[in-house]
Design a protein around this motif. Structure first.
Motif, PDB file in Angstrom:
ATOM      1  N   PHE A 129       0.835  -1.205   0.000  1.00  0.00           N
ATOM      2  CA  PHE A 129       0.000   0.000   0.000  1.00  0.00           C
ATOM      3  C   PHE A 129       0.870   1.256   0.000  1.00  0.00           C
ATOM      4  CE2 PHE A 129      -2.033   3.411   2.426  1.00  0.00           C
ATOM      5  CZ  PHE A 129      -3.150   3.650   1.649  1.00  0.00           C
ATOM      6  N   PHE A 130       1.902   1.277   0.841  1.00  0.00           N
ATOM      7  CA  PHE A 130       2.793   2.438   0.915  1.00  0.00           C
ATOM      8  C   PHE A 130       3.508   2.686  -0.413  1.00  0.00           C
ATOM      9  CE2 PHE A 130       3.299   1.901   5.763  1.00  0.00           C
ATOM     10  CZ  PHE A 130       2.260   2.794   6.005  1.00  0.00           C
ATOM     11  N   THR A 131       3.757   1.653  -1.182  1.00  0.00           N
ATOM     12  CA  THR A 131       4.445   1.837  -2.467  1.00  0.00           C
ATOM     13  C   THR A 131       3.538   2.475  -3.510  1.00  0.00           C
ATOM     14  OG1 THR A 131       3.890  -0.316  -3.436  1.00  0.00           O
ATOM     15  CG2 THR A 131       5.855  -0.230  -2.034  1.00  0.00           C
ATOM     16  N   GLN A 132       2.248   2.526  -3.255  1.00  0.00           N
ATOM     17  CA  GLN A 132       1.283   3.082  -4.200  1.00  0.00           C
ATOM     18  C   GLN A 132       0.973   4.550  -3.944  1.00  0.00           C
ATOM     19  OE1 GLN A 132       0.408   1.110  -6.815  1.00  0.00           O
ATOM     20  NE2 GLN A 132       1.877  -0.242  -5.834  1.00  0.00           N
ATOM     21  N   ALA A 133       1.724   5.201  -3.066  1.00  0.00           N
ATOM     22  CA  ALA A 133       1.477   6.613  -2.758  1.00  0.00           C
ATOM     23  C   ALA A 133       1.415   7.425  -4.044  1.00  0.00           C
ATOM     24  CB  ALA A 133       2.568   7.137  -1.834  1.00  0.00           C
ATOM     25  N   ASP A 134       0.416   8.305  -4.134  1.00  0.00           N
ATOM     26  CA  ASP A 134       0.225   9.031  -5.387  1.00  0.00           C
ATOM     27  C   ASP A 134      -0.192  10.487  -5.224  1.00  0.00           C
ATOM     28  OD1 ASP A 134      -2.277   8.568  -4.390  1.00  0.00           O
ATOM     29  OD2 ASP A 134      -3.082   7.646  -6.195  1.00  0.00           O
ATOM     30  N   CYS A 135      -0.072  11.024  -4.024  1.00  0.00           N
ATOM     31  CA  CYS A 135      -0.479  12.402  -3.776  1.00  0.00           C
ATOM     32  C   CYS A 135       0.673  13.362  -4.103  1.00  0.00           C
ATOM     33  CB  CYS A 135      -0.900  12.579  -2.322  1.00  0.00           C
ATOM     34  SG  CYS A 135      -1.504  14.247  -1.948  1.00  0.00           S
ATOM     35  N   SER A 136       0.361  14.408  -4.837  1.00  0.00           N
ATOM     36  CA  SER A 136       1.347  15.440  -5.165  1.00  0.00           C
ATOM     37  C   SER A 136       1.338  16.572  -4.149  1.00  0.00           C
ATOM     38  CB  SER A 136       1.052  16.036  -6.535  1.00  0.00           C
ATOM     39  OG  SER A 136       1.202  15.070  -7.525  1.00  0.00           O
ATOM     40  N   GLY A 137       0.316  16.618  -3.311  1.00  0.00           N
ATOM     41  CA  GLY A 137       0.216  17.668  -2.311  1.00  0.00           C
ATOM     42  C   GLY A 137      -0.775  18.750  -2.692  1.00  0.00           C
ATOM     43  N   CYS A 138      -1.152  19.511  -1.705  1.00  0.00           N
ATOM     44  CA  CYS A 138      -2.184  20.540  -1.875  1.00  0.00           C
ATOM     45  C   CYS A 138      -1.800  21.630  -2.868  1.00  0.00           C
ATOM     46  CB  CYS A 138      -2.465  21.219  -0.546  1.00  0.00           C
ATOM     47  SG  CYS A 138      -3.055  20.127   0.731  1.00  0.00           S
ATOM     48  N   ARG A 139      -0.564  22.024  -2.861  1.00  0.00           N
ATOM     49  CA  ARG A 139      -0.149  23.111  -3.751  1.00  0.00           C
ATOM     50  C   ARG A 139      -0.348  22.761  -5.218  1.00  0.00           C
ATOM     51  NH1 ARG A 139       1.849  26.916  -0.712  1.00  0.00           N
ATOM     52  NH2 ARG A 139       2.830  26.284   1.238  1.00  0.00           N
TER      53      ARG A 139
END
Length: 149
Positions: free
Chosen positions: A70-80
């Motif tokens: 699951f951790f390897t699937q991180a896909d958030c670029s962030g709020c900015r």
């Protein structure tokens, strides 16, 4: 704006949370380390099954593997960058509307637009109050020394 300030903007969300250390951040250390560990553990499920009688923790290896995957699937670029995954945060859009980099820079800070649970609300307030007190760059370097979670 200094180069250091620009670098901080790439990692700190408008609310003050450090995106780079978040488990969901696509370019973060958690994703990178999890991916590396998953590669290094390739095939270990067979060993875990054989050793589970002697090492009871290995009986739960599949669950560990699933969390690591699951951790390897991180896909958030962030709020900015418009990809925040946290639905209760108004800062992800508000900072653009108000023309600020961080909540504390807004004339309405602290406002009630965010719908954080009390613990996160307190963290948000502390982060922004601290940035206002010591400056964005100093705050960034301070918080880098602390655990993210």
């Amino acid at each position: 704006m200094t180069d250091d300030y620009q670098a901080v903007l790439k990692e700190l969300a408008p609310c003050g949370l450090d995106c780079s250390r978040c488990a969901r951040y696509k370019d973060g250390e958690i994703k990178r380390l999890s991916t590396e560990l998953l590669k290094r553990l390739e095939g270990f499920e067979k060993v875990a099954a054989k050793l589970s009688d002697m090492v009871p923790a290995f009986a739960n290896y599949r669950q560990f593997f699933d969390i690591l995957a699951f951790f390897t699937q991180a896909d958030c670029s962030g709020c900015r960058y418009g990809e925040a995954l946290f639905p209760l945060c108004a800062a992800k859009t508000c900072f653009k509307e108000k023309g600020v980099d961080f909540c504390f820079q807004c004339g309405e800070y602290p406002c009630g637009r965010n719908r954080f649970h009390p613990e996160l609300h307190n963290h948000w307030r502390h982060s922004n109050d601290r940035m206002k007190e010591v400056g964005v760059e100093a705050y960034y370097h301070e918080q880098k020394k602390k655990p993210r979670y």
